[in-house]
Scaffold this active site. Structure first.
Site, short mmCIF file in Angstrom:
data_model
loop_
_atom_site.label_atom_id
_atom_site.label_comp_id
_atom_site.label_asym_id
_atom_site.label_seq_id
_atom_site.Cartn_x
_atom_site.Cartn_y
_atom_site.Cartn_z
N ASP A 16 0.86 -1.19 0.00
CA ASP A 16 0.00 0.00 0.00
C ASP A 16 0.90 1.24 0.00
O ASP A 16 1.75 1.38 0.87
CB ASP A 16 -0.90 -0.03 1.25
N ASP A 110 -3.46 2.18 -5.60
CA ASP A 110 -2.20 2.19 -4.84
C ASP A 110 -2.03 0.98 -3.93
O ASP A 110 -1.20 0.99 -3.05
CB ASP A 110 -2.11 3.48 -4.01
N GLU A 111 -2.81 -0.08 -4.17
CA GLU A 111 -2.85 -1.14 -3.19
C GLU A 111 -3.08 -2.49 -3.87
O GLU A 111 -3.93 -2.59 -4.75
CB GLU A 111 -4.01 -0.83 -2.24
P1 TTP Z 1 -5.26 4.88 0.98
O1 TTP Z 1 -4.23 3.86 0.66
O2 TTP Z 1 -6.39 4.51 1.88
O3 TTP Z 1 -4.57 6.15 1.66
P2 TTP Z 1 -3.20 6.84 1.33
O4 TTP Z 1 -2.39 6.07 0.36
O5 TTP Z 1 -3.46 8.25 0.95
O6 TTP Z 1 -2.48 6.89 2.73
P3 TTP Z 1 -1.90 5.68 3.60
O7 TTP Z 1 -2.14 4.45 2.80
O8 TTP Z 1 -0.44 5.99 3.78
O9 TTP Z 1 -2.65 5.71 4.88
O10 TTP Z 1 -5.88 5.47 -0.34
C1 TTP Z 1 -5.14 5.60 -1.53
C2 TTP Z 1 -5.60 6.81 -2.31
O11 TTP Z 1 -6.99 6.72 -2.58
C3 TTP Z 1 -5.41 8.10 -1.56
O12 TTP Z 1 -4.11 8.67 -1.74
C4 TTP Z 1 -6.51 8.96 -2.10
C5 TTP Z 1 -7.59 7.99 -2.50
N1 TTP Z 1 -8.67 8.03 -1.49
C6 TTP Z 1 -9.78 8.84 -1.72
O13 TTP Z 1 -9.87 9.48 -2.77
N2 TTP Z 1 -10.76 8.90 -0.76
C7 TTP Z 1 -10.69 8.19 0.41
O14 TTP Z 1 -11.58 8.30 1.26
C8 TTP Z 1 -9.54 7.37 0.64
C9 TTP Z 1 -9.42 6.57 1.92
C10 TTP Z 1 -8.57 7.31 -0.34
MG MG Z 2 -2.17 4.02 0.54
#
Ligand code: TTP
Ligand code: MG
Length: 390
Positions: A16, A110-111
């Protein structure tokens, strides 16, 4: 290189990216590094998509209304998302994932889950792969990610959550029970809102309560889902990593520095492109139903030629033979045949991936794919691809 003993246990990675959208913005614009960056809806009713870790220190995070974020973090940099750019970076990280294993299940841009069980012989322990993966993603994109390592999806995802940011975290089956015990029940993937409420009414709030619950009570609340859920609570999760198929067509093309003006050279190039595209076709677990060539005459006249495959195929030789016929026919029909660009693409069969259909074809090619994953396209080229221009 460390060679790990074969293990019956699966090796699953959950990768992630850290603060993904914000991290891309900070990477692309160095002036933003070290500053609180908030990406999201910037209008009056917008919400935060993600916040950089600098901004999270102000209590700003995903789903918070941007208006409130501005109050908490007035000096933050507020940006609208650039989805096309994030998709581009996403494609790069998924390419890195697929260089470790074809068993990649993307969950979002991203995951992803990676089943690297079969990669252990070639690439070392799961922890070593996690470290190499992080390194390659940083090298390729300049970005940080967190990798969770475990024997199943449930624990791998839990691990990456605990390892954030910029970390590697492994959870062993022995640690799993205790780690899970403290978490709220709705952290288990089978537990939605309704189930959570039903469990809570029965006094089951934490996963630990679920671990200790009397089977008869659980069955009364959950019916035939009681046993699978109890196993999940114990950290037992047999869900496979499911390779997703996002593309309807898969291909490879190349523009040449010098135009290709001999049929032999064109065929050699076609073989290389077919090989490259077939690797990705097999990763998708689909067959090619249609082969299409893209042929660009200098300076810029583009033709396409296509043919249906009956039956559909994922076999390099068969697909190359089809492309070859198309290319030869086209070549002979031109006055002064020459190519500035050549591309080959496959339209995929409809419906679900047909694992069993080409399990026989997967075996030998699996080795080819691994070699390519390690040494790039040049590691393995059929004789035709090595033919000299003449
Ligand atoms: P995540 O992997 O949940 O969050 P992140 O990568 O920003 O942060 P981290 O993993 O380090 O905690 O989500 C990936 C992307 O998806 C995030 O950069 C933006 C998007 N996203 C949204 O648009 N709305 C949301 O509610 C969430 C959770 C994520
Ligand atoms: Mg993330």
């Amino acid at each position: 290189m460390a060679v790990s003993p074969p293990s019956a246990e699966r090796a699953i990675l959950h990768v992630d990216m850290d603060a993904f959208y914000a991290a891309v913005e900070q990477h692309d614009n160095p002036a933003l590094r070290g500053r609180p960056v908030i990406v999201g809806g910037t209008g009056r009713r917008g919400v935060v998509a993600t916040a950089s870790y600098e901004a999270r220190a102000f209590g700003v995070g995903s789903a918070l209304p941007t208006a409130i974020a501005r109050q908490r973090c007035p000096d933050g940099v507020y940006l609208a998302p650039r989805m096309a750019r994030y998709a581009q970076v996403s494609a790069q990280i998924f390419e890195v994932f697929r260089s470790f294993t074809p068993q990649v299940e993307g969950l979002s841009l991203d995951e992803a889950f990676l089943d690297v069980s079969a990669s252990r012989r070639l690439l070392g322990t799961p922890m070593a792969m996690a470290a190499a993966l992080k390194e390659q993603i940083r090298h390729r994109t300049g970005l940080a990610c967190t990798v969770g390592v475990a024997a199943n999806k449930l624990l791998a995802k839990l691990a990456s959550g605990l390892g954030k940011p910029d970390g590697i975290m492994q959870i062993s089956p022995e640690e799993a029970v205790e780690l899970l015990a403290g978490l709220p029940v709705d952290k288990l993937w089978m537990v939605g809102e309704k189930t959570a409420t039903r469990l809570q009414t029965a006094g089951i709030h934490r996963i630990g309560d679920l671990q200790r619950a009397v089977p008869a009570l659980l069955s009364r609340i959950l019916g035939n889902r009681a046993e699978p859920l109890r196993r999940l609570a114990m950290g037992i999760d047999e869900r496979p990593v499911v390779v997703n198929r996002e593309e309807k067509s898969i291909g490879a093309e190349e523009t040449f520095d010098r135009d290709i003006d001999s049929l032999d050279a064109a065929l050699a190039m076609l073989m290389r492109l077919t090989e490259r595209a077939v690797v990705r076709l097999r990763d998708s677990n689909h067959l090619a139903a249609v082969v299409q060539l893209k042929l660009r005459q200098p300076p810029f006249v583009t033709h396409t030629r296509q043919r249906q495959m009956r039956p559909p195929s994922a076999e390099t030789g068969t697909l190359y033979a089809c492309g070859r016929e198309l290319l030869e026919q086209w070549w002979q029909a031109q006055n002064e045949p020459a190519l500035r660009l050549l591309g080959v693409s496959f339209e995929l069969t409809e419906g679900q991936p047909q694992d069993d259909l080409f399990s026989a074809q997967r075996k030998p090619s699996g080795v080819e794919d691994q070699i390519r994953a390690r040494f790039g396209d040049r590691g393995l080229v059929r004789a035709r691809g090595l033919a000299k221009d003449s």
